[in-house]
Design an enzyme around this catalytic site. Structure first.
Site, PDB file in Angstrom:
ATOM      1  N   HIS A 121      -6.469   2.360   0.033  1.00 40.16           N
ATOM      2  CA  HIS A 121      -7.553   3.226   0.500  1.00 40.16           C
ATOM      3  C   HIS A 121      -7.576   4.378  -0.510  1.00 40.16           C
ATOM      4  O   HIS A 121      -6.839   5.361  -0.366  1.00 40.16           O
ATOM      5  CB  HIS A 121      -7.271   3.758   1.903  1.00 40.16           C
ATOM      6  CG  HIS A 121      -6.851   2.691   2.877  1.00 40.16           C
ATOM      7  ND1 HIS A 121      -7.724   1.760   3.391  1.00 40.16           N
ATOM      8  CD2 HIS A 121      -5.638   2.387   3.403  1.00 40.16           C
ATOM      9  CE1 HIS A 121      -7.073   0.946   4.203  1.00 40.16           C
ATOM     10  NE2 HIS A 121      -5.802   1.303   4.227  1.00 40.16           N
ATOM     11  N   GLN A 175      -7.470   8.298   0.006  1.00 41.87           N
ATOM     12  CA  GLN A 175      -6.291   8.927   0.623  1.00 41.87           C
ATOM     13  C   GLN A 175      -5.321   9.496  -0.418  1.00 41.87           C
ATOM     14  O   GLN A 175      -4.403  10.245  -0.074  1.00 41.87           O
ATOM     15  CB  GLN A 175      -5.587   7.930   1.545  1.00 41.87           C
ATOM     16  CG  GLN A 175      -6.425   7.592   2.770  1.00 41.87           C
ATOM     17  CD  GLN A 175      -5.759   6.579   3.689  1.00 41.87           C
ATOM     18  OE1 GLN A 175      -4.593   6.254   3.544  1.00 41.87           O
ATOM     19  NE2 GLN A 175      -6.522   6.058   4.643  1.00 41.87           N
ATOM     20  N   ARG A 230      -2.816  10.381  10.835  1.00 42.96           N
ATOM     21  CA  ARG A 230      -4.190   9.905  10.918  1.00 42.96           C
ATOM     22  C   ARG A 230      -5.143  11.034  11.322  1.00 42.96           C
ATOM     23  O   ARG A 230      -6.282  11.094  10.866  1.00 42.96           O
ATOM     24  CB  ARG A 230      -4.270   8.749  11.924  1.00 42.96           C
ATOM     25  CG  ARG A 230      -5.520   7.917  11.760  1.00 42.96           C
ATOM     26  CD  ARG A 230      -5.546   6.753  12.726  1.00 42.96           C
ATOM     27  NE  ARG A 230      -5.757   7.193  14.107  1.00 42.96           N
ATOM     28  CZ  ARG A 230      -6.303   6.436  15.053  1.00 42.96           C
ATOM     29  NH1 ARG A 230      -6.672   5.203  14.789  1.00 42.96           N
ATOM     30  NH2 ARG A 230      -6.458   6.906  16.279  1.00 42.96           N
ATOM     31  N   TYR A 245     -13.484   1.862   3.900  1.00 42.15           N
ATOM     32  CA  TYR A 245     -14.103   2.014   5.225  1.00 42.15           C
ATOM     33  C   TYR A 245     -14.902   3.288   5.443  1.00 42.15           C
ATOM     34  O   TYR A 245     -15.512   3.460   6.487  1.00 42.15           O
ATOM     35  CB  TYR A 245     -13.078   1.830   6.350  1.00 42.15           C
ATOM     36  CG  TYR A 245     -11.866   2.719   6.324  1.00 42.15           C
ATOM     37  CD1 TYR A 245     -11.869   3.946   6.955  1.00 42.15           C
ATOM     38  CD2 TYR A 245     -10.695   2.298   5.715  1.00 42.15           C
ATOM     39  CE1 TYR A 245     -10.748   4.747   6.974  1.00 42.15           C
ATOM     40  CE2 TYR A 245      -9.558   3.096   5.720  1.00 42.15           C
ATOM     41  CZ  TYR A 245      -9.596   4.316   6.345  1.00 42.15           C
ATOM     42  OH  TYR A 245      -8.476   5.111   6.360  1.00 42.15           O
ATOM     43  N   HIS A 270       0.453  -5.391   6.322  1.00 43.13           N
ATOM     44  CA  HIS A 270       1.483  -4.855   7.236  1.00 43.13           C
ATOM     45  C   HIS A 270       1.840  -5.894   8.312  1.00 43.13           C
ATOM     46  O   HIS A 270       1.656  -5.650   9.502  1.00 43.13           O
ATOM     47  CB  HIS A 270       1.044  -3.572   7.952  1.00 43.13           C
ATOM     48  CG  HIS A 270       0.474  -2.515   7.074  1.00 43.13           C
ATOM     49  ND1 HIS A 270       1.161  -1.965   6.015  1.00 43.13           N
ATOM     50  CD2 HIS A 270      -0.728  -1.886   7.106  1.00 43.13           C
ATOM     51  CE1 HIS A 270       0.399  -1.043   5.441  1.00 43.13           C
ATOM     52  NE2 HIS A 270      -0.745  -0.981   6.067  1.00 43.13           N
ATOM     53  N   ASP A 308      -1.724   1.133  -0.548  1.00 41.21           N
ATOM     54  CA  ASP A 308      -2.193   1.565   0.764  1.00 41.21           C
ATOM     55  C   ASP A 308      -2.644   3.029   0.803  1.00 41.21           C
ATOM     56  O   ASP A 308      -3.718   3.357   0.331  1.00 41.21           O
ATOM     57  CB  ASP A 308      -1.111   1.263   1.811  1.00 41.21           C
ATOM     58  CG  ASP A 308      -1.620   1.391   3.240  1.00 41.21           C
ATOM     59  OD1 ASP A 308      -2.838   1.531   3.429  1.00 41.21           O
ATOM     60  OD2 ASP A 308      -0.816   1.336   4.178  1.00 41.21           O
TER      61      ASP A 308
HETATM   62 ZN   LIG Z   1      -4.261   0.174   5.058  1.00 42.60          ZN
END
Ligand SMILES: [Zn+2]
Length: 458
Positions: free
Chosen positions: A60, A63, A85, A124, A273, A324
């Site tokens: 992502h 991030q 989160r 996303y 994961h 990730d």
């Molecule tokens: Zn992820």
């Protein structure tokens, strides 16, 4: 056409001396000469060992700018995945398309510099703050594509389908509204993203990513599998104990078991994961040849748990690694933490290690093949017909001087701090040269401005 000569090359059959490669204009390897002599005009890799460069199978990108901002206890006295989160969602309140592009370019540059040739971007943040569509519904995807154009990384783009806040159907709120689609709107986003991907380069790919079983109702997942099940198909599956309990309570079985009971899981699928599996689920995953998408640094940072990698690989299961959350981007450290997690758990050494290879070599070979498989990319080895996804290690680096064969990989993965990765090609694009990305200055300057702005608004 490009010709490359290297004295030391890792080919599928093993370490080979004096190899001459030829690449065509699309970055595909068209010939491999063994026991060759260097010729005039060859790119000369003297002092470097040439290896395949794996795909980062889970990222992502945005991030990256959050790294280091969530390392304190939350107000309840204990920090967790869920408090992390919360900060990530407030960060999204300010993220513009320009920011998305700048952060992704920076993250992709770091991926290339650490030895990855390509990335499967699990994307996303589709919409404006509040959930309204941009004029082009794939505006944010196209910013990831533009970042890849600048960084030169190979891109498998994975627009994420995210519809609900939990398996009980609760609605998305706040920062989550930027993710939300229903099926018909998602098809519009996906088609617009596909147009951008097709215009990028011949090695670019598009797949799809249902976010997780908690975020996608069953009838929506049915439609996604029907439409996209043959493409790279990635899903977050069993990361956190709380989400496994949620699925178990709603569906009566844990998530991986439920997935295999309901769908024909293909080798083109990537279960990201696959951390908490019972024995039957482990067996399903191994036999299906789907890729176990492991993100050891992020899983350690978020306190997820430990994947049973030794059993999985002993039984012939497929693995790849991803960055990730991009808490830090380092292929070598990702592989190091993967092996060390097994050692700490099982109290042994050289655990992910085949009899004929060293630990570093076993890990590296596995993630080269698994990463390419997950990304739908013809690669993972230096072979005729594959994209030239390759990297070099500087064998004159103090930590590697005098070493040969598998020990080069072991010393790089377990023994270095400054990275001896010297060159990286993605489908023949020579983006990292002598340790530096060719557009490093511009990418870093853009990122510096973007990160400073976003951090000041938190
Ligand atoms: Zn992820």
């Amino acid at each position: 056409m490009t010709r490359i000569f290297a004295e030391t090359v890792l080919l599928p059959e093993g370490w080979t001396s004096n190899v001459r490669l030829q690449l065509d204009g699309a970055g595909v390897i068209t010939s491999i000469e063994r026991n060759a002599a260097r010729q005039e005009g060859d790119v000369n890799l003297k002092g470097k060992a040439l290896l395949p460069a794996p795909v980062n199978l889970h990222s992502h990108g945005f991030q990256r700018a959050l790294a280091g901002l969530t390392e304190r206890k939350g107000s309840g006295g204990q920090d967790s995945f869920w408090t992390w989160r919360t900060l990530m969602y407030s960060f999204l309140e300010n993220l513009t398309p320009e920011d998305t592009q700048a952060i992704n370019a920076y993250a992709q540059m770091e991926m290339l510099q650490s030895g990855y040739s390509a990335v499967a971007e699990f994307h996303y943040t589709h919409h404006q703050v509040g959930g309204a569509l941009y004029a082009n519904p794939a505006e944010q995807s196209l910013r990831v594509v533009e970042a890849a154009r600048q960084s030169g990384i190979g891109l498998t783009h994975l627009p994420v389908y995210y519809n609900q806040g939990g398996v009980d159907g609760r609605v998305l709120q706040g920062g989550q509204l930027r993710f939300k689609n229903d099926i018909s709107q998602f098809f519009r986003v996906w088609e617009a993203a596909k147009a951008g991907i097709e215009a990028l380069s011949s090695d670019s790919r598009i797949g799809v990513a249902p976010h997780s079983l908690r975020a996608v109702p069953k009838d929506h997942l049915d439609e996604l599998v029907k439409a996209f099940g043959e493409k790279p198909f990635h899903i977050h599956i069993a990361e956190q104990v709380a989400e496994i309990d949620e699925i178990q309570n709603a569906y009566g079985v844990p998530p991986v078991q439920w997935l295999y009971e309901n769908y024909d899981v293909q080798p083109g699928w990537c279960l990201v994961h696959a951390t908490h599996l019972n024995d039957a689920e482990k067996d399903h995953l191994i036999r299906s040849r789907a890729v176990a998408g492991l993100c050891p640094l992020t899983e350690a940072n978020l306190g997820d748990g430990i994947f049973d990698c030794v059993n999985h690989m002993d039984q012939g299961g497929v693995v790849g690694v991803g960055t990730d959350s991009n808490i830090s981007i380092s292929l070598a450290h990702e592989l190091r933490v993967l092996e060390y997690s097994q050692r700490l758990n099982l109290k042994g050494r050289a655990l992910v290690c085949e009899d004929e290879k060293s630990t570093g070599r076993t890990l590296f070979d596995a993630v080269c093949l698994g990463g390419a498989q997950a990304a739908g990319r013809t690669g993972g080895a230096i072979e005729i017909g594959n994209f030239a996804d390759m990297m070099t290690l500087d064998v004159t680096h103090p930590d590697l001087e005098g070493l040969k064969g598998d020990t080069l990989l072991d010393s790089w993965i377990f023994g270095t701090q400054s990275d001896p990765v010297s060159d990286v090609w993605s489908a023949g694009r020579h983006m990292v040269q002598n340790g530096q990305h060719i557009h490093q200055q511009e990418i870093v300057e853009n990122y510096r401005r973007t990160a400073a702005k976003l951090r000041s608004l938190l």
